[in-house]
Design a protein around this motif. Sequence first.
Motif, PDB file in Angstrom:
ATOM      1  N   TYR A  45       4.069  -5.636   1.275  1.00 38.54           N
ATOM      2  CA  TYR A  45       3.769  -6.355   2.515  1.00 38.54           C
ATOM      3  C   TYR A  45       2.955  -5.447   3.430  1.00 38.54           C
ATOM      4  O   TYR A  45       3.269  -4.266   3.598  1.00 38.54           O
ATOM      5  N   GLY A  46       1.928  -6.005   4.026  1.00 43.83           N
ATOM      6  CA  GLY A  46       1.136  -5.265   4.995  1.00 43.83           C
ATOM      7  C   GLY A  46       1.388  -5.764   6.401  1.00 43.83           C
ATOM      8  O   GLY A  46       1.264  -6.967   6.656  1.00 43.83           O
ATOM      9  N   LEU A  47       1.785  -4.870   7.298  1.00 43.71           N
ATOM     10  CA  LEU A  47       1.883  -5.212   8.715  1.00 43.71           C
ATOM     11  C   LEU A  47       0.533  -4.892   9.336  1.00 43.71           C
ATOM     12  O   LEU A  47       0.157  -3.725   9.449  1.00 43.71           O
ATOM     13  N   LEU A  48      -0.204  -5.918   9.720  1.00 44.53           N
ATOM     14  CA  LEU A  48      -1.579  -5.753  10.175  1.00 44.53           C
ATOM     15  C   LEU A  48      -1.734  -6.332  11.569  1.00 44.53           C
ATOM     16  O   LEU A  48      -1.558  -7.535  11.777  1.00 44.53           O
ATOM     17  N   ALA A  49      -2.047  -5.479  12.520  1.00 42.73           N
ATOM     18  CA  ALA A  49      -2.235  -5.917  13.904  1.00 42.73           C
ATOM     19  C   ALA A  49      -2.867  -4.770  14.675  1.00 42.73           C
ATOM     20  O   ALA A  49      -2.801  -3.617  14.248  1.00 42.73           O
ATOM     21  N   PRO A  50      -3.486  -5.059  15.827  1.00 43.50           N
ATOM     22  CA  PRO A  50      -4.045  -3.971  16.639  1.00 43.50           C
ATOM     23  C   PRO A  50      -2.936  -3.055  17.155  1.00 43.50           C
ATOM     24  O   PRO A  50      -1.743  -3.400  17.143  1.00 43.50           O
ATOM     25  N   ASN A  51      -3.337  -1.884  17.612  1.00 42.05           N
ATOM     26  CA  ASN A  51      -2.387  -0.968  18.231  1.00 42.05           C
ATOM     27  C   ASN A  51      -1.698  -1.645  19.410  1.00 42.05           C
ATOM     28  O   ASN A  51      -2.334  -2.367  20.186  1.00 42.05           O
ATOM     29  N   GLY A  52      -0.395  -1.436  19.527  1.00 41.89           N
ATOM     30  CA  GLY A  52       0.351  -2.007  20.644  1.00 41.89           C
ATOM     31  C   GLY A  52       0.879  -3.403  20.398  1.00 41.89           C
ATOM     32  O   GLY A  52       1.492  -4.004  21.287  1.00 41.89           O
ATOM     33  N   ALA A  53       0.667  -3.935  19.183  1.00 43.02           N
ATOM     34  CA  ALA A  53       1.088  -5.312  18.902  1.00 43.02           C
ATOM     35  C   ALA A  53       2.558  -5.415  18.509  1.00 43.02           C
ATOM     36  O   ALA A  53       3.100  -6.517  18.456  1.00 43.02           O
ATOM     37  N   GLY A  54       3.201  -4.283  18.195  1.00 42.61           N
ATOM     38  CA  GLY A  54       4.616  -4.321  17.846  1.00 42.61           C
ATOM     39  C   GLY A  54       4.938  -3.848  16.444  1.00 42.61           C
ATOM     40  O   GLY A  54       6.109  -3.886  16.033  1.00 42.61           O
ATOM     41  N   LYS A  55       3.931  -3.381  15.682  1.00 39.62           N
ATOM     42  CA  LYS A  55       4.178  -2.941  14.306  1.00 39.62           C
ATOM     43  C   LYS A  55       5.191  -1.793  14.264  1.00 39.62           C
ATOM     44  O   LYS A  55       6.159  -1.833  13.500  1.00 39.62           O
ATOM     45  N   THR A  56       4.942  -0.764  15.081  1.00 41.09           N
ATOM     46  CA  THR A  56       5.817   0.408  15.050  1.00 41.09           C
ATOM     47  C   THR A  56       7.222   0.069  15.545  1.00 41.09           C
ATOM     48  O   THR A  56       8.214   0.606  15.034  1.00 41.09           O
ATOM     49  N   THR A  57       7.324  -0.831  16.515  1.00 36.11           N
ATOM     50  CA  THR A  57       8.645  -1.259  16.987  1.00 36.11           C
ATOM     51  C   THR A  57       9.431  -1.902  15.850  1.00 36.11           C
ATOM     52  O   THR A  57      10.616  -1.611  15.650  1.00 36.11           O
ATOM     53  N   LEU A  58       8.785  -2.772  15.074  1.00 37.03           N
ATOM     54  CA  LEU A  58       9.470  -3.393  13.943  1.00 37.03           C
ATOM     55  C   LEU A  58       9.862  -2.343  12.911  1.00 37.03           C
ATOM     56  O   LEU A  58      10.994  -2.358  12.398  1.00 37.03           O
ATOM     57  N   ILE A  59       8.944  -1.414  12.610  1.00 34.96           N
ATOM     58  CA  ILE A  59       9.247  -0.350  11.652  1.00 34.96           C
ATOM     59  C   ILE A  59      10.475   0.432  12.096  1.00 34.96           C
ATOM     60  O   ILE A  59      11.380   0.727  11.295  1.00 34.96           O
ATOM     61  N   LYS A  60      10.540   0.777  13.371  1.00 32.44           N
ATOM     62  CA  LYS A  60      11.672   1.569  13.866  1.00 32.44           C
ATOM     63  C   LYS A  60      12.973   0.788  13.797  1.00 32.44           C
ATOM     64  O   LYS A  60      14.043   1.373  13.569  1.00 32.44           O
ATOM     65  N   MET A  61      12.922  -0.521  13.970  1.00 38.89           N
ATOM     66  CA  MET A  61      14.142  -1.318  13.823  1.00 38.89           C
ATOM     67  C   MET A  61      14.551  -1.433  12.360  1.00 38.89           C
ATOM     68  O   MET A  61      15.744  -1.385  12.038  1.00 38.89           O
ATOM     69  N   LEU A  62      13.575  -1.564  11.462  1.00 42.08           N
ATOM     70  CA  LEU A  62      13.895  -1.654  10.034  1.00 42.08           C
ATOM     71  C   LEU A  62      14.481  -0.348   9.508  1.00 42.08           C
ATOM     72  O   LEU A  62      15.226  -0.351   8.517  1.00 42.08           O
ATOM     73  N   THR A  63      14.145   0.773  10.155  1.00 40.52           N
ATOM     74  CA  THR A  63      14.655   2.076   9.723  1.00 40.52           C
ATOM     75  C   THR A  63      15.842   2.546  10.558  1.00 40.52           C
ATOM     76  O   THR A  63      16.266   3.697  10.438  1.00 40.52           O
ATOM     77  N   THR A  64      16.372   1.680  11.412  1.00 40.29           N
ATOM     78  CA  THR A  64      17.538   1.932  12.280  1.00 40.29           C
ATOM     79  C   THR A  64      17.292   3.024  13.314  1.00 40.29           C
ATOM     80  O   THR A  64      18.237   3.597  13.851  1.00 40.29           O
TER      81      THR A  64
END
Length: 283
Positions: A29-48
Motif C-alpha cells: 500500500y502506498g500512502l500518497l499525499a502532499p506534506n502535511g496531509a496526515g501521512k506521518t500521523t497515520l504512520i505514528k498511530m499504526l506504530t503505536t
Amino acid sequence: MLSVEHVTKKYGQFTALEDISLTFTPGVYGLLAPNGAGKTTLIKMLTTLLFPTRGQILWEGEDIQALGAEYRGLLGYLPQQFGYYPNYTPRQFLRYAAALQCIPRREADSRIGQLLETVGLHDVADKKMKKFSGGMLQRVGIATAMLNDPQLLILDEPTAGLDPRERVRFRNLIHALSGDRIVILSTHIVSDIETIAGQIVMFRDHRLYCCDSPAHICAQFQGQVFQLPAGTSLAPGQFLLSEGQGADGPVLRVLCEMPPVNGTPVTPGLEDAFLAIYREGQP
C-alpha cells in the motif's frame, strides 16, 4: 488483517486526520499525499507512537493498544530518520538490534546472514557504516526492520534523498520483500509507489480521499489530460499539470474537460492524477 476504524487524531484544536476507515490485507500500500496531509500521523498511530483521539486500530480484530508488545512484536518499522552507529558494521548493528528484540544469538546470526544477502550488503557486512551512501544505510534500515520477519512492515519516506539508481534498487527490494505480509509505504514521490503498490491511499482535507488501484485512480481523469505546445495561453477551465519535453520540443500537460485547440489527448499517469487531485482551489 489491519483495520483502521473511524479514527480521528487531534492536536489541541487542530485536526490532523478526521474519521479515517481503512482495511489492510497482505500486499503493498502506498500512502500518497502532499506534506502535511496526515501521512506521518497515520504512520505514528499504526506504530503505536501516537494514539487516536477517537476510533480504534485493530489487528485481527483486537485493539493494538490492548495487544501492546504482542502487536509490536509482529511489526517492522523504518522511520524517516533512521538512527545508526557510524562506527558499527552492518553485522554488528543488526546483532545489536536483534539483542534489543531478545532474538537468540544463533537464530539472529542466521537471520542476519540471510537479510544481508537479500538487501545486497553481504560484501560490506563487516565494513563500518560511516562511509556508506544514503542508499546503503537505508538498506541496513530495511534489514533492521525485517529482523523479526514482521507480518506488517511500515516504511516512512524510505527513498527521500536517494539518487535515482538507489531509488530503483529500493523499489525492487520492497517488491521482493512484500510476499504474504502487509507493506505500507509512505511517500510524496509518485514514481516510488506507482510501479509496486497495489493500492494507493490518498488523503485530502485531512480525510480519506480514496484507497484504490493506480489504474482506477488514473482512469477518473481519462479524456481530461492533453498535451499542448509550450507557450500556449491557457483558457479558463484549463489547469496546468506540468511542463516537459515532447518529441518535437517543450510541451505542456493540461487538465480540462473540453478538448483544447491544438491539444493532443494523452493517457493520464499517477503523477497527473496526483497533481489534479491536489491542485490549488480544488473543492
